[in-house]
Design an enzyme around this catalytic site. Sequence first.
Site, PDB file in Angstrom:
ATOM      1  CE  LYS A 104     -32.802  12.453   1.727  1.00 20.03           C
ATOM      2  NZ  LYS A 104     -32.851  11.631   0.508  1.00 20.03           N
ATOM      3  CG  ASN A 105     -34.634   8.792   2.823  1.00 17.67           C
ATOM      4  OD1 ASN A 105     -34.311   9.549   1.904  1.00 17.67           O
ATOM      5  ND2 ASN A 105     -33.755   8.315   3.691  1.00 17.67           N
ATOM      6  NE  ARG A 114     -30.682   5.435  -6.431  1.00 15.56           N
ATOM      7  CZ  ARG A 114     -30.340   4.472  -7.256  1.00 15.56           C
ATOM      8  NH1 ARG A 114     -29.561   4.731  -8.270  1.00 15.56           N
ATOM      9  NH2 ARG A 114     -30.748   3.251  -7.067  1.00 15.56           N
ATOM     10  CB  CYS A 140     -25.316  10.904  -2.388  1.00 15.51           C
ATOM     11  SG  CYS A 140     -26.068  12.064  -1.269  1.00 15.51           S
ATOM     12  NE  ARG A 166     -27.543   5.741  -4.398  1.00 16.38           N
ATOM     13  CZ  ARG A 166     -27.994   6.644  -3.518  1.00 16.38           C
ATOM     14  NH1 ARG A 166     -27.401   7.801  -3.404  1.00 16.38           N
ATOM     15  NH2 ARG A 166     -29.029   6.370  -2.771  1.00 16.38           N
ATOM     16  N   PRO A 167     -27.015   1.358  -9.338  1.00 16.44           N
ATOM     17  CG  PRO A 167     -26.644  -0.936  -9.322  1.00 16.44           C
ATOM     18  CD  PRO A 167     -26.251   0.320  -8.637  1.00 16.44           C
ATOM     19  CB  ILE A 168     -32.174   1.970 -11.798  1.00 17.89           C
ATOM     20  CG1 ILE A 168     -31.802   2.269 -13.255  1.00 17.89           C
ATOM     21  CG2 ILE A 168     -31.880   3.163 -10.931  1.00 17.89           C
ATOM     22  CD1 ILE A 168     -32.702   3.334 -13.896  1.00 17.89           C
ATOM     23  CG  ASP A 169     -29.682  -4.047 -11.601  1.00 20.85           C
ATOM     24  OD1 ASP A 169     -29.409  -3.089 -10.849  1.00 20.85           O
ATOM     25  OD2 ASP A 169     -29.477  -5.227 -11.275  1.00 20.85           O
ATOM     26  CG  ASP A 218     -29.466   7.293   4.476  1.00 14.09           C
ATOM     27  OD1 ASP A 218     -28.570   7.068   3.652  1.00 14.09           O
ATOM     28  OD2 ASP A 218     -30.651   7.502   4.156  1.00 14.09           O
ATOM     29  CB  ILE A 257     -26.142   0.013   1.801  1.00 20.89           C
ATOM     30  CG1 ILE A 257     -26.731  -0.657   3.045  1.00 20.89           C
ATOM     31  CG2 ILE A 257     -27.234   0.370   0.783  1.00 20.89           C
ATOM     32  CD1 ILE A 257     -27.479  -1.930   2.809  1.00 20.89           C
ATOM     33  NE  ARG A 289     -29.822  15.215  -2.247  1.00 21.06           N
ATOM     34  CZ  ARG A 289     -29.455  13.960  -2.000  1.00 21.06           C
ATOM     35  NH1 ARG A 289     -28.176  13.662  -1.858  1.00 21.06           N
ATOM     36  NH2 ARG A 289     -30.333  12.992  -1.939  1.00 21.06           N
TER      37      ARG A 289
HETATM   38  C1  UD1 Z   1     -31.002   3.637   0.085  1.00 18.47           C
HETATM   39  C2  UD1 Z   1     -31.209   2.984   1.443  1.00 18.47           C
HETATM   40  C3  UD1 Z   1     -32.422   3.591   2.076  1.00 18.47           C
HETATM   41  C4  UD1 Z   1     -32.261   5.101   2.120  1.00 18.47           C
HETATM   42  C5  UD1 Z   1     -31.976   5.665   0.733  1.00 18.47           C
HETATM   43  C6  UD1 Z   1     -31.715   7.149   0.741  1.00 18.47           C
HETATM   44  C7  UD1 Z   1     -30.832   0.687   2.121  1.00 18.47           C
HETATM   45  C8  UD1 Z   1     -31.075  -0.742   1.833  1.00 18.47           C
HETATM   46  N1  UD1 Z   1     -31.390   1.555   1.271  1.00 18.47           N
HETATM   47  O1  UD1 Z   1     -32.150   3.384  -0.709  1.00 18.47           O
HETATM   48  O2  UD1 Z   1     -32.621   3.083   3.383  1.00 18.47           O
HETATM   49  O3  UD1 Z   1     -33.427   5.671   2.613  1.00 18.47           O
HETATM   50  O4  UD1 Z   1     -30.823   5.025   0.205  1.00 18.47           O
HETATM   51  O5  UD1 Z   1     -30.457   7.450   1.205  1.00 18.47           O
HETATM   52  O6  UD1 Z   1     -30.182   1.021   3.068  1.00 18.47           O
HETATM   53  N2  UD1 Z   1     -29.203  -1.920  -6.059  1.00 18.47           N
HETATM   54  C9  UD1 Z   1     -28.911  -2.573  -7.224  1.00 18.47           C
HETATM   55  N3  UD1 Z   1     -29.789  -2.440  -8.266  1.00 18.47           N
HETATM   56  C10 UD1 Z   1     -30.929  -1.698  -8.183  1.00 18.47           C
HETATM   57  C11 UD1 Z   1     -31.206  -1.030  -6.969  1.00 18.47           C
HETATM   58  C12 UD1 Z   1     -30.325  -1.155  -5.923  1.00 18.47           C
HETATM   59  O7  UD1 Z   1     -27.911  -3.253  -7.349  1.00 18.47           O
HETATM   60  O8  UD1 Z   1     -31.683  -1.638  -9.159  1.00 18.47           O
HETATM   61  C13 UD1 Z   1     -28.293  -2.070  -4.902  1.00 18.47           C
HETATM   62  C14 UD1 Z   1     -27.671  -0.743  -4.472  1.00 18.47           C
HETATM   63  O9  UD1 Z   1     -26.515  -0.443  -5.186  1.00 18.47           O
HETATM   64  C15 UD1 Z   1     -27.424  -0.998  -3.014  1.00 18.47           C
HETATM   65  C16 UD1 Z   1     -28.578  -1.909  -2.608  1.00 18.47           C
HETATM   66  O10 UD1 Z   1     -29.064  -2.483  -3.802  1.00 18.47           O
HETATM   67  O11 UD1 Z   1     -26.227  -1.688  -2.833  1.00 18.47           O
HETATM   68  C17 UD1 Z   1     -29.704  -1.219  -1.883  1.00 18.47           C
HETATM   69  O12 UD1 Z   1     -30.038  -0.059  -2.579  1.00 18.47           O
HETATM   70  P1  UD1 Z   1     -31.467   0.627  -2.502  1.00 18.47           P
HETATM   71  O13 UD1 Z   1     -32.178   0.241  -1.264  1.00 18.47           O
HETATM   72  O14 UD1 Z   1     -32.151   0.417  -3.779  1.00 18.47           O
HETATM   73  O15 UD1 Z   1     -31.038   2.122  -2.445  1.00 18.47           O
HETATM   74  P2  UD1 Z   1     -31.992   3.308  -2.292  1.00 18.47           P
HETATM   75  O16 UD1 Z   1     -33.350   3.024  -2.799  1.00 18.47           O
HETATM   76  O17 UD1 Z   1     -31.244   4.473  -2.819  1.00 18.47           O
END
Ligand code: UD1
Length: 438
Positions: free
Chosen positions: A22-23, A92, A116, A121-124, A305, A327, A397
């Site tokens: 999936k990922n 997401r 989820c 889950r910020p995107i900054d 995960d 995480i 999902r």
């Molecule tokens: C995460 C998992 C990934 C998994 C995916 C789906 C990790 C590191 N990442 O990826 O392995 O395949 O979920 O379930 O295990 N963050 C920020 N700002 C941002 C982006 C992220 O602060 O713009 C923080 C998140 O809150 C989190 C960390 O960075 O604490 C890692 O997040 P990220 O790897 O970006 O999450 P996903 O891409 O969703």
Amino acid sequence: MQELFVEGGNRLNGELTIQGSKNGVLPVLAATIVCAGECRIENCPHLRDVEASVAILRHLGCCTRWDGNALLVDTTHMDKNEVPDALMREMRSSVIFLGAILARQREAVLSYPGGCELGPRPIDMHLAALRSLGAGITDLGGKLRCSAGALTASEIVLPTPSVGATENAILAACGADGTSVIYNAAREPEISELQEFLNAMGAEVRGAGGSIVTVRGGRTLHGGSHRVISDRIAAATYLCAAAACGGEVRLSGVDCAALSTVTAALYEAGCKVESGERDVVIKSSAALRAISPVKTAPYPGFPTDAQPALMAALLKSSGSTVFVENIFENRYRHARELARMGADVCVAGRVAVVRGVDSLHGADVACTDLRGGAALVLAALQAEGTTRISRLEHIDRGYESMEKELALLGARIERREEEAWQKRDETEDAEGEGIPSS
Ligand code: UD1
């Protein structure tokens, strides 16, 4: 509405071929739009998140068609750059379309993504990466407009190795003239998969799997074919199921190196694990012992995960195991549901302590999120009596027919329509018939 109906107590034996990741596939599907052409994605899992990506692709003007397990995507006539809010809320990973649309159209409009409920889950970091490639971003009441007359190559330093931000940066950098460098990139196998697919389309991405990824952008990409890697989280889930229930299970078509932190934990818990080149065999007596603290971390650390599945496997272990979730802030919501089945899980912030209990019992429970839902299924397989699991849209999902895979291994598990189940419940009461043993 559908529900799972599980009667616990069976050992698991047999062999499974693990579904496509999936990922892995979601960023690959987003990447198809960086080119204007035809792409063939083999071993594409049939999942709700894939359907959500397909809906986005079609909305953007792309054509998609299934050919067995291959998804064909023709992006030639893509003519939109806006993803509606309803589609963004579905998952997401929809945010990865931001970098891809920007690379193709120089302008993208979308809202903040759903997914989820694992905490904020910020995107900054995604947005900062796109800004450094020259994109201007405005937030119009929750709607993001991201545009660039021309994208320019840049050096991007991620504060933490975010998987999604790395993917977005790579995708957008494909549309930027010159060579971009991403420092502190995520090292997950799914990043290497994205690199492989982009390069098959004529891109020049190097270094994935390591912390520095370079992208020579500005090339005209063509359509390409790709085979999706096996799903390491689905594999980890089925390994944990076998560990908890006892038995001998072989998983074929897996990347054993990507599973090593999970197999090491199961070995410590008392399982025998034999890893081959493309398969792994687990043998378990079901009498597991507690293990040293499990701390989730970016790859190659223990995957966040896989945390809920490992927790579920240890519910009846001897002793106590500490979990530290590094995480996501809110990744223990399934613990409350597990407690309904007699589990002893104490949660304080990012820490959870699992104290093994002698037995679990069936209960009515509801999935709280994708991996938490899988944990409920694993607990139900070990419980005495019947467990009824609702809110399956979470499990769907990310797992392709989870109940069929587990039934193949000998689990007593069925999916029923809610009404059908209620009707059948009444009939079964009358006939004294239980779920069939498989
Ligand atoms: C995460 C998992 C990934 C998994 C995916 C789906 C990790 C590191 N990442 O990826 O392995 O395949 O979920 O379930 O295990 N963050 C920020 N700002 C941002 C982006 C992220 O602060 O713009 C923080 C998140 O809150 C989190 C960390 O960075 O604490 C890692 O997040 P990220 O790897 O970006 O999450 P996903 O891409 O969703």
